[in-house]
Write an enzyme that holds these catalytic residues in place. Structure first.
Site, PDB file in Angstrom:
ATOM      1  N   SER A 150       0.837  -1.197   0.000  1.00 10.88           N
ATOM      2  CA  SER A 150       0.000   0.000   0.000  1.00 10.88           C
ATOM      3  C   SER A 150       0.871   1.246   0.000  1.00 10.88           C
ATOM      4  CB  SER A 150      -0.905   0.024   1.232  1.00 10.88           C
ATOM      5  OG  SER A 150      -1.584   1.266   1.346  1.00 10.88           O
ATOM      6  N   TYR A 163      -1.476  -0.282  10.385  1.00 13.12           N
ATOM      7  CA  TYR A 163      -1.668  -0.690   8.990  1.00 13.12           C
ATOM      8  C   TYR A 163      -0.491  -0.221   8.147  1.00 13.12           C
ATOM      9  CZ  TYR A 163      -3.703  -1.165   4.337  1.00 13.12           C
ATOM     10  OH  TYR A 163      -3.920  -1.505   3.011  1.00 13.12           O
TER      11      TYR A 163
END
Length: 267
Positions: A150, A163
């Site tokens: 990501s 995250y």
């Protein structure tokens, strides 16, 4: 369109019941894959819909329930490809998050949050590669692993600190495994930005998800809120013959989001 460059490939996609995982599974089937192993953790009905779409393109769909945080489950997922004798492409797409977008609120996440995110996003990908290694090495060309990282892991942004940290770790692990498993296996990663999938709506609610969608369309240099299908092509490219000399690469597929962060503009 790249024609049938996945002709007769055996593909494994974790987290394939919805969103990007489904888009990757369907894209590989449309490009000639013979079989697609569809992993899901809890959404059986949605996994069945992915299988229906895969089979509509002529590929055999095999559904396997399992949580990649469990090594036993990872081995079961990989074993589902055993009857085909090999795995040509493994997409480590399964991922989870904890929504705590105010990164300054250090009490919004716990040690348990970190451990859960790492167990799926990092350890799960590692365990899948380990479980699939012999079948990846059995492919006639170097087997391909594509990790879904990501932009959060590159820029330290996103749904929460754990995250972003987990995705940064996944990107680093991509480099380690690319060195360790060459020349028989290639390992690469994609780094999407915002993807317009049900994942965000479930996590933050419909109203906030719409604001995120509008914000992405307004703030990205390409003025786009990417769909899963927009991102799937890049992921599939990294497993395709066209990228046969690419390994250890991290491809930012974020509609230019990284250009908004000056340290990354010179990357």
């Amino acid at each position: 369109m790249s024609g049938k460059d996945f002709q007769d490939f055996v593909v494994v996609v974790t987290g394939a019941s919805t969103g990007l995982g489904r888009a990757i599974a369907v894209e590989t089937a449309s490009r000639g894959a013979a079989a697609v192993i569809i992993n899901y953790a809890s959404s059986a009905d949605e996994a069945a819909e992915t299988a229906r779409q895969v089979e509509a393109h002529g590929a055999k769909a095999v559904i396997v329930q399992g949580d990649v945080a469990s090594d036993d489950d990872c081995r079961r997922i990989a074993t589902a490809a055993q009857p085909f004798g090999r795995i040509d492409a493994l997409f480590n797409n399964a991922g989870v998050t904890k929504f705590a977008p105010n990164h300054a609120d250090l009490d919004a996440v716990t040690a348990e949050d970190f451990l859960r995110l790492y167990s799926v996003n990092v350890v799960g990908a590692y365990q899948m590669v380990r479980a699939a290694r012999s079948l990846l090495e059995a492919a006639p060309q170097p087997g391909a692993v594509v990790n879904t990282s990501s932009i959060a892991g590159v820029a330290g942004i996103g749904s929460s600190v754990p995250y972003a940290a987990s995705k940064g770790a996944l990107t680093t692990m991509t480099l380690s495994l690319a060195r360790a498993l060459a020349p028989k296996i290639r390992v690469n990663a994609i780094c999407p930005g915002f993807i317009d999938t049900p994942w965000f709506g479930k996590g933050v609610g419909a109203e906030r998800a719409q604001k995120m969608r509008d914000g992405a369309a307004a703030s990205t240099p390409l003025k786009a809120a990417s769909t899963a299908e927009d991102i799937a092509g890049a992921a599939v490219f990294l497993a395709a013959p066209a990228s046969k000399h690419v390994t250890g690469e991290t491809l930012l597929v974020d509609a230019g989001t990284h250009l908004n962060y000056s340290p990354l503009a010179m990357r």
